[in-house]
Motif scaffolding. Structure first.
Motif, short mmCIF file in Angstrom:
data_model
loop_
_atom_site.label_atom_id
_atom_site.label_comp_id
_atom_site.label_asym_id
_atom_site.label_seq_id
_atom_site.Cartn_x
_atom_site.Cartn_y
_atom_site.Cartn_z
N SER A 44 -65.49 48.82 22.15
CA SER A 44 -64.74 48.43 20.96
C SER A 44 -63.96 49.64 20.45
CB SER A 44 -65.68 47.91 19.87
OG SER A 44 -64.94 47.37 18.78
N GLY A 45 -63.22 49.43 19.36
CA GLY A 45 -62.52 50.52 18.69
C GLY A 45 -61.25 50.98 19.37
N LEU A 46 -60.62 50.12 20.15
CA LEU A 46 -59.45 50.54 20.92
C LEU A 46 -58.21 50.70 20.05
CD1 LEU A 46 -61.45 49.44 23.10
CD2 LEU A 46 -59.45 48.76 24.41
N GLY A 47 -58.18 50.07 18.88
CA GLY A 47 -57.05 50.22 17.98
C GLY A 47 -55.74 49.76 18.59
N ALA A 48 -54.68 50.49 18.27
CA ALA A 48 -53.35 50.10 18.73
C ALA A 48 -53.07 50.49 20.17
CB ALA A 48 -52.29 50.72 17.81
N SER A 49 -53.97 51.23 20.80
CA SER A 49 -53.75 51.67 22.18
C SER A 49 -54.51 50.82 23.18
CB SER A 49 -54.15 53.14 22.35
OG SER A 49 -55.54 53.32 22.11
N GLY A 50 -54.95 49.64 22.77
CA GLY A 50 -55.79 48.82 23.63
C GLY A 50 -55.13 48.39 24.92
N LEU A 51 -53.83 48.10 24.87
CA LEU A 51 -53.16 47.67 26.09
C LEU A 51 -53.11 48.79 27.13
CD1 LEU A 51 -50.19 45.62 24.57
CD2 LEU A 51 -52.23 44.72 25.71
N LYS A 78 -76.38 36.95 37.47
CA LYS A 78 -75.65 36.24 36.43
C LYS A 78 -75.14 37.25 35.40
CE LYS A 78 -77.20 32.50 34.70
NZ LYS A 78 -78.11 31.56 33.99
N ILE A 79 -73.82 37.27 35.23
CA ILE A 79 -73.17 38.20 34.32
C ILE A 79 -72.42 37.41 33.26
CG2 ILE A 79 -71.57 40.13 34.12
CD1 ILE A 79 -73.99 40.66 35.96
N ALA A 80 -72.50 37.87 32.02
CA ALA A 80 -71.72 37.26 30.94
C ALA A 80 -70.81 38.31 30.31
CB ALA A 80 -72.63 36.65 29.88
N ILE A 81 -69.68 37.85 29.83
CA ILE A 81 -68.75 38.69 29.06
C ILE A 81 -68.46 37.94 27.77
CG2 ILE A 81 -66.48 39.78 28.99
CD1 ILE A 81 -66.48 39.70 32.07
N ILE A 82 -68.66 38.61 26.65
CA ILE A 82 -68.32 38.02 25.36
C ILE A 82 -67.04 38.70 24.87
CG2 ILE A 82 -69.06 37.58 22.99
CD1 ILE A 82 -71.93 37.66 23.92
N GLY A 83 -65.96 37.94 24.87
CA GLY A 83 -64.66 38.48 24.48
C GLY A 83 -63.71 38.48 25.67
N GLY A 84 -62.60 37.75 25.54
CA GLY A 84 -61.65 37.64 26.63
C GLY A 84 -60.35 38.38 26.38
N GLY A 85 -60.42 39.42 25.56
CA GLY A 85 -59.23 40.24 25.32
C GLY A 85 -59.01 41.23 26.44
N ILE A 86 -58.38 42.34 26.13
CA ILE A 86 -57.95 43.27 27.17
C ILE A 86 -59.13 43.86 27.94
CG2 ILE A 86 -57.85 45.28 25.61
CD1 ILE A 86 -55.30 44.47 28.38
N VAL A 87 -60.23 44.19 27.26
CA VAL A 87 -61.40 44.75 27.96
C VAL A 87 -62.13 43.67 28.73
CG1 VAL A 87 -63.64 45.88 27.69
CG2 VAL A 87 -61.68 46.68 26.35
N GLY A 88 -62.41 42.54 28.07
CA GLY A 88 -63.17 41.48 28.73
C GLY A 88 -62.44 40.91 29.94
#
Length: 370
Positions: A329-336, A4-14
């Motif tokens: 975390s900490g991806l800033g403006a280069s997250g994409l 069982k795996i969980a991910i908290i956060g569905g943005g670019i990393v999640g």
């Protein structure tokens, strides 16, 4: 029994981690749950340019991460069969007004091509040649064209990745959750226990890990962009994106859609209100290159919250104090650019274990989490 795996956060990393957990060998032995209420998420409000190769940032770890991140995105786009409305390798144009600066930038591009073949072709363009490739412009500047550059729609990108993962092993729950002192998830259905959890909550990571007795050196930054309607040139879907000197990014998406942005508002932090000041700033920047644009062309504005570290570098990895938890975390403006690679690395180490050496990409986690 499935892990069982969980991910908290569905943005670019999640979203990227969820996608890779459904695609990598062994993913069929996982049951993955992703929690995110979507409020303030940076990626949902983002459209951007994937072209890290001409950056003059001195942080070589960041450059390696961004360079390899751009390659990861190219591969992912093909494997996931992303439409050109989501990700399109149109090429990028980086402008300079000073002739010496332009020459120096061209020399840098030629040097970096040897170690980054995914840059593609590099061309030195006059202002007239720039305008020919971007007929939207009424005030073009000379620049460098890099054929490997791309544009990406952040919201559409994560939506497609999550849709594909849901066909395999992913369940998405639209809610905000917290952690208890041992790292269990406190959700609307009560305490939820997972074998592993990826914490990809961006600027909210600091609050998320507080119950663990930990703090993260991340701060929120508000970002706003605007969408404008412009003439639908026959070639617009394939127009390169523009990274102008001293101005906001200028991103034609085809079908008469133009994105301009984004702002960097440190004082705004978690504020999600669209401001007239930011809208005016973005429109004024766009007008430097297309004098025909007015407020009547404005379609919508979007706002999201980025996460930054004191040294503007992202971090990711396994928490030594809670080994079943992985963070980013900490991806800033280069997250994409960097997020999909970080998601893939976290998914890989979660599936296969071990202690991979990521020192070519980042400092030790202890620099950011205490």
């Amino acid at each position: 029994m499935k892990r069982k795996i969980a991910i908290i956060g569905g943005g670019i990393v999640g979203a990227s981690a969820a996608y890779y957990l459904s695609q990598l060998p062994g993913g069929d032995q996982l049951s993955v749950t992703l929690y995110d209420d979507g409020v303030g998420q940076a990626t949902k409000a983002a459209a951007g340019i994937i072209s890290p190769w001409l950056s003059k940032r001195r942080n070589q770890q960041w450059y390696q991460l961004a360079k390899d991140g751009a390659t990861t995105l190219m591969t992912l786009a093909r494997k996931a069969n992303l439409s050109t409305d989501i990700y399109h390798q149109t090429g990028t144009i980086v402008t300079r007004t000073n002739e010496k600066d332009l020459k120096d930038l061209y020399e840098l591009a030629q040097t970096r091509r040897h170690e980054a073949p995914d840059m593609g072709e590099v061309e030195l363009l006059t202002a007239q040649e720039v305008q020919k490739r971007l007929p939207l412009l009424t005030n073009p500047q000379p620049g460098i064209f890099v054929s490997g550059g791309a544009r990406i729609d952040g919201e559409a990108f994560i939506s497609e990745l999550l849709t594909q993962a849901q066909r395999v092993n992913l369940t998405v729950k639209q809610e905000r959750v917290t952690l208890d002192a041992t790292g269990n998830i406190l959700a609307s259905a009560g305490t939820q226990r997972f074998d592993n959890v990826i914490l990809a909550a961006g600027a909210w990571l600091k609050d998320l890990i507080e119950p663990l007795g930990l703090t993260a050196d991340v701060r929120p930054q508000k970002g706003q962009l605007i969408e404008l309607i412009v003439p639908d040139y026959p070639t617009q879907e394939n127009m390169p994106v523009l990274m102008p000197e001293g101005e906001r990014d200028f991103i034609p998406f085809g079908h008469g859609k133009l994105i301009v942005g984004a702002t960097h508002d440190d004082e705004g932090q978690f504020d999600l209100n669209i401001t007239q000041e930011a809208t005016d700033d973005l429109l004024k920047s766009a007008q430097h290159f297309d004098q025909s644009l007015t407020r009547d062309h404005l379609v919508q504005s979007k706002v999201g919250t980025r996460a930054y570290t004191p040294d503007f570098s992202p971090f990711f990895g396994r928490l030594t104090s809670h080994p079943h938890l992985l963070v980013a975390s900490g991806l800033g403006a280069s997250g994409l650019t960097t997020g999909p690679l970080i998601g893939r690395l976290l998914a890989g180490t979660l599936l296969y274990g071990g202690t991979p050496d990521w020192s070519n990409y980042e400092k030790n986690l202890s620099h950011y989490i205490h």
